[in-house]
Design a protein around this motif. Structure first.
Motif, PDB file in Angstrom:
ATOM      1  N   UNK A 122      38.445  39.258  32.299  1.00 34.71           N
ATOM      2  CA  UNK A 122      38.098  38.914  33.852  1.00 34.71           C
ATOM      3  C   UNK A 122      38.622  37.800  34.261  1.00 34.71           C
ATOM      4  N   UNK A 123      38.907  37.333  35.354  1.00 36.30           N
ATOM      5  CA  UNK A 123      39.078  35.974  35.844  1.00 36.30           C
ATOM      6  C   UNK A 123      38.267  35.716  36.972  1.00 36.30           C
ATOM      7  N   UNK A 124      38.362  34.329  37.651  1.00 38.50           N
ATOM      8  CA  UNK A 124      37.785  33.847  38.489  1.00 38.50           C
ATOM      9  C   UNK A 124      38.375  32.992  39.594  1.00 38.50           C
ATOM     10  N   UNK A 125      39.531  32.815  39.329  1.00 38.11           N
ATOM     11  CA  UNK A 125      40.485  31.823  40.080  1.00 38.11           C
ATOM     12  C   UNK A 125      42.086  32.122  39.773  1.00 38.11           C
ATOM     13  N   UNK A 126      42.751  31.492  40.599  1.00 37.68           N
ATOM     14  CA  UNK A 126      44.413  31.869  40.298  1.00 37.68           C
ATOM     15  C   UNK A 126      44.758  31.121  38.834  1.00 37.68           C
ATOM     16  N   UNK A 127      44.256  30.243  38.661  1.00 40.03           N
ATOM     17  CA  UNK A 127      44.505  29.312  37.209  1.00 40.03           C
ATOM     18  C   UNK A 127      44.021  30.210  36.163  1.00 40.03           C
ATOM     19  N   UNK A 128      42.812  31.072  36.340  1.00 38.43           N
ATOM     20  CA  UNK A 128      42.654  31.633  35.249  1.00 38.43           C
ATOM     21  C   UNK A 128      43.449  33.294  34.992  1.00 38.43           C
ATOM     22  N   UNK A 129      43.868  33.599  36.195  1.00 38.21           N
ATOM     23  CA  UNK A 129      44.542  34.843  36.260  1.00 38.21           C
ATOM     24  C   UNK A 129      45.998  34.405  35.537  1.00 38.21           C
ATOM     25  N   UNK A 130      46.531  33.158  35.899  1.00 35.37           N
ATOM     26  CA  UNK A 130      47.718  32.714  35.375  1.00 35.37           C
ATOM     27  C   UNK A 130      47.599  32.725  33.800  1.00 35.37           C
ATOM     28  N   UNK A 131      46.359  32.086  33.205  1.00 38.70           N
ATOM     29  CA  UNK A 131      46.283  32.166  31.899  1.00 38.70           C
ATOM     30  C   UNK A 131      46.263  33.457  31.161  1.00 38.70           C
ATOM     31  N   UNK A 132      45.494  34.517  31.918  1.00 34.38           N
ATOM     32  CA  UNK A 132      45.647  35.907  31.193  1.00 34.38           C
ATOM     33  C   UNK A 132      47.029  36.231  31.171  1.00 34.38           C
ATOM     34  N   UNK A 133      47.733  36.193  32.315  1.00 34.89           N
ATOM     35  CA  UNK A 133      49.167  36.781  32.216  1.00 34.89           C
ATOM     36  C   UNK A 133      49.944  36.068  31.461  1.00 34.89           C
ATOM     37  N   UNK A 134      49.910  34.850  30.926  1.00 36.14           N
ATOM     38  CA  UNK A 134      50.715  34.093  30.213  1.00 36.14           C
ATOM     39  C   UNK A 134      50.478  34.519  28.800  1.00 36.14           C
TER      40      UNK A 134
END
Length: 459
Positions: free
Chosen positions: A408-420
């Motif tokens: 899960x993610x809760x912000x664009x920053x967290x989504x970037x971290x998951x993708x990376x």
């Protein structure tokens, strides 16, 4: 004055008399003549979708399960896009198309909405009443998708009362919470909508809902006394994992959207990200766009080892053109050099194959109520596709097990971290894929038979 009153009373009584005489008879199970069905059905069910039937997978799955168990089904709704092929082929299922509302009544402007909204509702009331009370025969059950709640619940309650039909409401979300996205939680129409939903919900014989948390809300806040049965979404049979890498690659190469990056697909230097969206306010697509821009920047500067990404976004909706223009502007500004974003509208089978062939699925569903779940994630799991999704709502853990089949993610920053992390380390992505493939063994019929099948006396 008295003569005018007598005349008015005469005309009104005459109209009411004709209205009553023309009302359909009470329910009586009859032999179906649709599609030349040779045997007596176990039961007859109407499924009402005040929306595009082709974009209502859960209601289509209900129809398939009812027919499979020996029932006769009429799906009432807008027939705008392709339905599941098994529905078209099944002789026990027929579609009763609702006439579309005039385009002039559709608006995103808040002020115009206050005028066009009621007019649209009046048009829908007439269409629903004519279809439920006159165009179709009486049935034993009317299964209604909610939302939309207005005017569906009111018209359905009245026709079920007059036809001696059992009303079964399938709660996907709350209509008032979606309306609040447009007007604000404190708006009088939102409060009225909530009262309306609570009031007419009490006329149902039974209720289905998509999460256990929602069942609790319906019982404690809506004070519903009829049985409330959680029925979690599960994938249909056409969503299956593809375990052969060659088959997955061949399908991706066949997609027109993948034409610009075919060499990268062949070499294995590309990750395919898939997201399905209705392009509405409860899915903030800018979260994914921002994340992909930052990913591209990292892959181009400080982390060149990151693979390029092809993001394929499927679905239709009111905000689609706005986002397509935004994506084109970002591409023109050079902010998506390591990312290719394409939109697509696929057939049922091609969409299932796309999910099974992709590297990662993304869900942007934020849940207006906090207690519903995105069907798209269910389909992704059915295809064995791991998921990252917006997790800032109460029902999320009912669907995704963190770190096992998704994150899960809760912000664009967290989504970037998951993708990376996932695209940069195939071991972690493969581990999530194994969890998603295990989740794919949980199927719709396994969930439906002991809940809805038992309620409808079909199993």
């Amino acid at each position: 004055m008295i003569e005018s009153f007598i005349s008015l009373a005469f005309y009104l009584s005459t109209a009411i008399t004709f209205f009553i005489l023309l009302l359909p008879s009470q329910y009586a199970l009859k032999r179906s003549t649709a599609h030349n069905v040779p045997t007596e059905p176990k039961t007859a069910v109407q499924i009402l979708v005040l929306g595009d039937i082709g974009r209502s997978p859960r209601m289509q799955y209900h129809a398939l399960s009812i027919a499979k168990a020996g029932g006769r089904v009429e799906i009432i709704g807008y027939h705008e896009s392709e339905v599941h092929p098994d529905i078209s082929a099944d002789p026990r299922i027929s579609i009763v198309a609702l006439p579309p509302h005039p385009a002039c009544l559709q608006t995103s402007n808040k002020l115009l909405f206050l005028i066009c909204g009621p007019l649209k509702v009046l048009f829908q009331v007439g269409c629903l009443w004519w279809t439920l009370a006159y165009r179709t025969r009486p049935v034993k059950w009317l299964l209604v998708q909610n939302p939309p709640s207005i005017p569906t619940l009111a018209v359905s309650s009245l026709t079920c009362y007059l036809r001696h039909t059992n009303l079964l409401i399938d709660w996907h979300n709350f209509g008032y919470s979606i309306l609040a996205l447009k007007l604000g939680k404190g708006h009088p129409l939102v409060k009225l909508s909530k009262w309306y939903e609570k009031t007419f919900g009490r006329y149902a014989t039974a209720h289905l809902c998509v999460t256990t948390v929602m069942a609790s809300v319906l019982k404690k806040e809506f004070l519903l006394e009829a049985p409330i049965l959680p029925l979690h979404d599960r994938p249909a049979n056409h969503f299956r994992p593809i375990l052969d890498d060659t088959v997955r690659q061949k399908f991706l190469l066949s997609l027109p959207e993948a034409a610009p990056v075919q060499p990268l697909i062949t070499s294995g230097a590309l990750r395919v990200l898939v997201s399905s969206t209705s392009w509405t306010a409860d899915e903030d697509f800018s979260v994914l766009i921002d994340a992909l821009c930052r990913y591209s920047e990292l892959a181009e500067t400080t982390m060149p080892e990151l693979p390029q990404v092809l993001a394929i976004i499927t679905g239709k909706g009111p905000q689609k053109e706005m986002y397509i223009k935004q994506i084109a502007d970002l591409e023109g500004a050079g902010k998506l050099r390591k990312v290719t974003i394409r939109t697509a509208w696929l057939t049922t089978n091609d969409y299932a194959q796309l999910l099974a062939s992709a590297s990662l699925g993304v869900s942007l569903h934020t849940s207006s109520s906090g207690v519903d779940l995105p069907m798209k994630v269910v389909d992704m799991f059915g295809a064995g596709l791991p998921v990252v999704g917006w997790n800032r709502f109460e029902a999320w853990p009912e669907l995704v097990t963190e770190g096992v089949n998704g994150r899960g993610f809760g912000s664009p920053d967290e989504l970037v971290e998951e993708l990376v992390e996932l695209f940069g380390d195939t071991t972690k992505l493969d581990q999530l894929r194994l969890g998603a493939q295990k989740e794919s063994t949980r199927r719709w019929d396994d969930e439906w038979n002991p809940v809805a099948g038992k309620l409808l006396e079909l199993v």
